[in-house]
Scaffold this motif. Sequence first.
Motif, mmCIF file in Angstrom:
data_model
loop_
_atom_site.group_PDB
_atom_site.id
_atom_site.type_symbol
_atom_site.label_atom_id
_atom_site.label_comp_id
_atom_site.label_asym_id
_atom_site.label_seq_id
_atom_site.Cartn_x
_atom_site.Cartn_y
_atom_site.Cartn_z
ATOM 1 N N PHE A 205 0.772 -1.204 -0.047
ATOM 2 C CA PHE A 205 0.094 0.011 0.052
ATOM 3 C C PHE A 205 0.896 1.338 0.032
ATOM 4 O O PHE A 205 0.408 2.192 -0.514
ATOM 5 N N GLY A 206 2.071 1.268 0.737
ATOM 6 C CA GLY A 206 2.795 2.287 0.610
ATOM 7 C C GLY A 206 4.036 2.220 -0.463
ATOM 8 O O GLY A 206 4.582 3.230 -0.912
ATOM 9 N N MET A 207 3.709 1.513 -1.208
ATOM 10 C CA MET A 207 4.671 1.207 -2.545
ATOM 11 C C MET A 207 4.249 1.635 -3.862
ATOM 12 O O MET A 207 4.676 2.220 -4.835
ATOM 13 N N LEU A 208 2.757 1.328 -4.098
ATOM 14 C CA LEU A 208 1.990 1.279 -5.240
ATOM 15 C C LEU A 208 1.913 2.537 -6.011
ATOM 16 O O LEU A 208 1.908 2.879 -7.017
ATOM 17 N N SER A 209 1.386 3.638 -5.116
ATOM 18 C CA SER A 209 1.203 4.864 -5.613
ATOM 19 C C SER A 209 2.630 5.423 -6.275
ATOM 20 O O SER A 209 2.412 5.890 -7.460
ATOM 21 N N LEU A 210 3.651 5.292 -5.658
ATOM 22 C CA LEU A 210 4.879 5.813 -6.429
ATOM 23 C C LEU A 210 5.444 4.778 -7.346
ATOM 24 O O LEU A 210 5.937 5.180 -8.413
ATOM 25 N N ALA A 211 5.147 3.407 -7.285
ATOM 26 C CA ALA A 211 5.525 2.433 -8.198
ATOM 27 C C ALA A 211 4.650 2.796 -9.571
ATOM 28 O O ALA A 211 5.355 2.914 -10.692
ATOM 29 N N PHE A 212 3.432 3.086 -9.436
ATOM 30 C CA PHE A 212 2.518 3.405 -10.660
ATOM 31 C C PHE A 212 3.000 4.832 -11.270
ATOM 32 O O PHE A 212 3.157 4.881 -12.257
ATOM 33 N N LEU A 213 3.390 5.698 -10.335
ATOM 34 C CA LEU A 213 3.791 7.185 -10.819
ATOM 35 C C LEU A 213 5.066 6.968 -11.710
ATOM 36 O O LEU A 213 5.084 7.507 -12.766
ATOM 37 N N LEU A 214 6.067 6.278 -11.197
ATOM 38 C CA LEU A 214 7.158 6.076 -12.039
ATOM 39 C C LEU A 214 7.057 5.210 -13.228
ATOM 40 O O LEU A 214 7.504 5.371 -14.228
ATOM 41 N N HIS A 215 6.373 4.301 -12.817
ATOM 42 C CA HIS A 215 6.278 3.143 -14.248
ATOM 43 C C HIS A 215 5.109 4.253 -15.508
ATOM 44 O O HIS A 215 5.770 3.887 -16.635
ATOM 45 N N ILE A 216 4.104 4.590 -15.020
ATOM 46 C CA ILE A 216 3.278 5.265 -15.912
ATOM 47 C C ILE A 216 4.169 6.514 -16.571
ATOM 48 O O ILE A 216 4.077 6.676 -17.865
ATOM 49 N N GLU A 217 4.767 7.186 -15.787
ATOM 50 C CA GLU A 217 5.665 8.487 -16.373
ATOM 51 C C GLU A 217 6.661 8.068 -17.453
ATOM 52 O O GLU A 217 6.498 8.478 -18.466
ATOM 53 N N CYS B 121 -6.654 -8.370 -6.830
ATOM 54 C CA CYS B 121 -5.927 -7.342 -6.725
ATOM 55 C C CYS B 121 -4.601 -7.419 -7.441
ATOM 56 O O CYS B 121 -4.026 -6.729 -7.916
ATOM 57 N N ALA B 122 -3.875 -8.697 -7.058
ATOM 58 C CA ALA B 122 -2.749 -9.084 -7.390
ATOM 59 C C ALA B 122 -2.575 -9.045 -9.014
ATOM 60 O O ALA B 122 -1.669 -8.816 -9.753
ATOM 61 N N LEU B 123 -3.703 -9.743 -9.518
ATOM 62 C CA LEU B 123 -3.629 -9.826 -11.087
ATOM 63 C C LEU B 123 -3.843 -8.632 -11.670
ATOM 64 O O LEU B 123 -3.382 -8.379 -12.733
ATOM 65 N N ALA B 124 -4.449 -7.760 -11.239
ATOM 66 C CA ALA B 124 -4.709 -6.432 -11.862
ATOM 67 C C ALA B 124 -3.440 -5.722 -11.780
ATOM 68 O O ALA B 124 -3.407 -5.072 -12.751
ATOM 69 N N ILE B 125 -2.982 -5.664 -10.702
ATOM 70 C CA ILE B 125 -1.438 -4.777 -10.606
ATOM 71 C C ILE B 125 -0.588 -5.499 -11.457
ATOM 72 O O ILE B 125 0.237 -4.728 -12.264
ATOM 73 N N VAL C 189 -9.974 -1.148 -11.030
ATOM 74 C CA VAL C 189 -10.218 -2.724 -10.408
ATOM 75 C C VAL C 189 -9.319 -3.304 -9.264
ATOM 76 O O VAL C 189 -9.327 -3.556 -8.269
ATOM 77 N N ALA C 190 -8.186 -2.736 -9.423
ATOM 78 C CA ALA C 190 -7.021 -2.788 -8.251
ATOM 79 C C ALA C 190 -7.265 -2.286 -7.135
ATOM 80 O O ALA C 190 -7.126 -2.881 -5.958
ATOM 81 N N GLY C 191 -7.691 -1.107 -7.130
ATOM 82 C CA GLY C 191 -8.129 -0.151 -6.010
ATOM 83 C C GLY C 191 -9.328 -0.512 -5.484
ATOM 84 O O GLY C 191 -9.577 -0.956 -4.048
ATOM 85 N N TRP D 59 9.509 -4.054 -12.253
ATOM 86 C CA TRP D 59 9.994 -4.801 -11.117
ATOM 87 C C TRP D 59 9.671 -4.026 -9.807
ATOM 88 O O TRP D 59 9.500 -5.024 -9.006
ATOM 89 N N GLY D 60 9.730 -2.932 -10.123
ATOM 90 C CA GLY D 60 9.031 -2.157 -8.558
ATOM 91 C C GLY D 60 7.793 -2.480 -8.359
ATOM 92 O O GLY D 60 7.184 -2.751 -7.207
ATOM 93 N N ILE D 61 6.899 -2.702 -9.475
ATOM 94 C CA ILE D 61 5.383 -2.912 -9.145
ATOM 95 C C ILE D 61 5.287 -4.384 -8.960
ATOM 96 O O ILE D 61 4.683 -4.961 -8.005
ATOM 97 N N LEU D 62 6.151 -5.413 -9.436
ATOM 98 C CA LEU D 62 6.237 -6.610 -9.324
ATOM 99 C C LEU D 62 6.489 -7.222 -7.843
ATOM 100 O O LEU D 62 6.122 -7.834 -7.190
ATOM 101 N N LEU D 63 7.507 -6.427 -7.151
ATOM 102 C CA LEU D 63 7.985 -6.483 -6.049
ATOM 103 C C LEU D 63 6.711 -6.223 -4.946
ATOM 104 O O LEU D 63 6.582 -6.715 -3.903
ATOM 105 N N ALA D 64 6.119 -5.282 -5.154
ATOM 106 C CA ALA D 64 4.765 -4.983 -4.408
ATOM 107 C C ALA D 64 3.919 -6.011 -4.463
ATOM 108 O O ALA D 64 3.216 -6.432 -3.608
ATOM 109 N N VAL D 65 3.552 -6.731 -5.747
ATOM 110 C CA VAL D 65 2.849 -7.815 -5.764
ATOM 111 C C VAL D 65 3.291 -9.016 -5.068
ATOM 112 O O VAL D 65 2.430 -9.583 -4.498
ATOM 113 N N ALA D 66 4.596 -9.188 -4.824
ATOM 114 C CA ALA D 66 4.950 -10.446 -4.152
ATOM 115 C C ALA D 66 4.816 -10.059 -2.733
ATOM 116 O O ALA D 66 4.385 -10.976 -1.935
#
Length: 402
Positions: free
Chosen positions: A27-39, A86-90, A109-111, A167-174
């Motif tokens: 929960f503390g990783m996804l916002s920044l992980a998505f921010l970096l990945h989408i940007e 949620c894991a599948l969506a992320i 869906v993830a949210g 990998w930042g996002i996949l680590l959050a999924v793990a």
Amino acid sequence: MSSYASLLKTRGVARILSAQLTARFPFGMLSLAFLLHIEHTYESYGVAGLVLAALSIGQAIAGPVTSRLMGVWGMRPVIATTMVICALAITSIALFPMGIAADMAVAFVAGLTMPPIQPAVRTIYPKMVNSKQLTPLFSLDASAQEIIWILGPVVTTFVSIQIGTVWGILLAVAFLVGGGTWFLTSPELGRVRIPRSKRKLGVVLKKPPVLLATIVGFLLVAACAAIEAGVVSTFGEGGVEAGFVLAVFAIGSLVGGLSLGHRPIGPWALARRMAIVFVGTAIAAAWLNVWWLAGTLFLAGIGIAPALAVMFAIVSSSVKFSDTAEAYGWVGTGQLIGAAVGSALAGFLIDGIGSVGAFVVAAALAFVGFLVPLLGKRFHPDLRDRDASPLPDTEPVQTVTA
């Protein structure tokens, strides 16, 4: 510190604290992980903000709803089902380039399926310790939560920069799946049954302390998220300084939580702690130098965990046990939305006026977060002479004897 040591020796406390911390770490990783990945994918912080907004809308809907469902279906079925979806969506967002609209839909869906770990564990705590230990347990939990909201972005930044945003996002999924499974297998979940609430969804927000904690939690975490985005933007995607500054921010919060969080909670407690966050954040915007930011954000961090501990305690002490899960669902929703909205607002201002814009947003959010409990002091319970246990669902009935 002795109170924390005795807490960790209480049966099951260390286990459930560690399990829920691991499960909630994403929960503390996804916002920044998505921010970096989408940007990185679309080369626009604005587009990243749109995806985060979709995530936050899903979270807003999910928080109180899935929390109430735990009183109907049980904690384990609800948490397990939401965790898998949620894991599948992320994972889909990380691995498959789907376009902006599709990314927003999947983020929604993830949210919507974020597992309700926080409401579950807050409901379990009062059944694990005695009334005198409950406030210190909330304080210890709040300090641990700062690892989620502050250290989580540090880990995300390091992995995303050094290895890749995927990998930042996949680590959050793990963490989500591994920690969620650990939490689900904890025996404490089988020992506590959340009663079905007799009230309509949302009625618990009529309790002023619950509404106060929800609003202030939103503003506090939004300010933190804006700071994190500003730090990353200041030092660039290749700057190791970002990780250092965010780590110092986390240390400040941990120090504050362990040193201040167990103190008696009076009606001014939340405003005082938010004042510390505001002052540190406001002066941070004056100079975007690594050492200046480290020092000022350490100061800001000192107020974060103690403020969260106050929020948890005033909610617990103000609602019946059957309503605790939903109440914490609303508080958790506020915090999760705050993480997404803070990052999104910071992203738009970074695009517009540069990195300093993120710190301006953070300072404004922290200032409002100070004003709300200051002006709403009469709604803040005084817990100096009482414990923070939830109100019982049954009340004594007077009888007449012949």
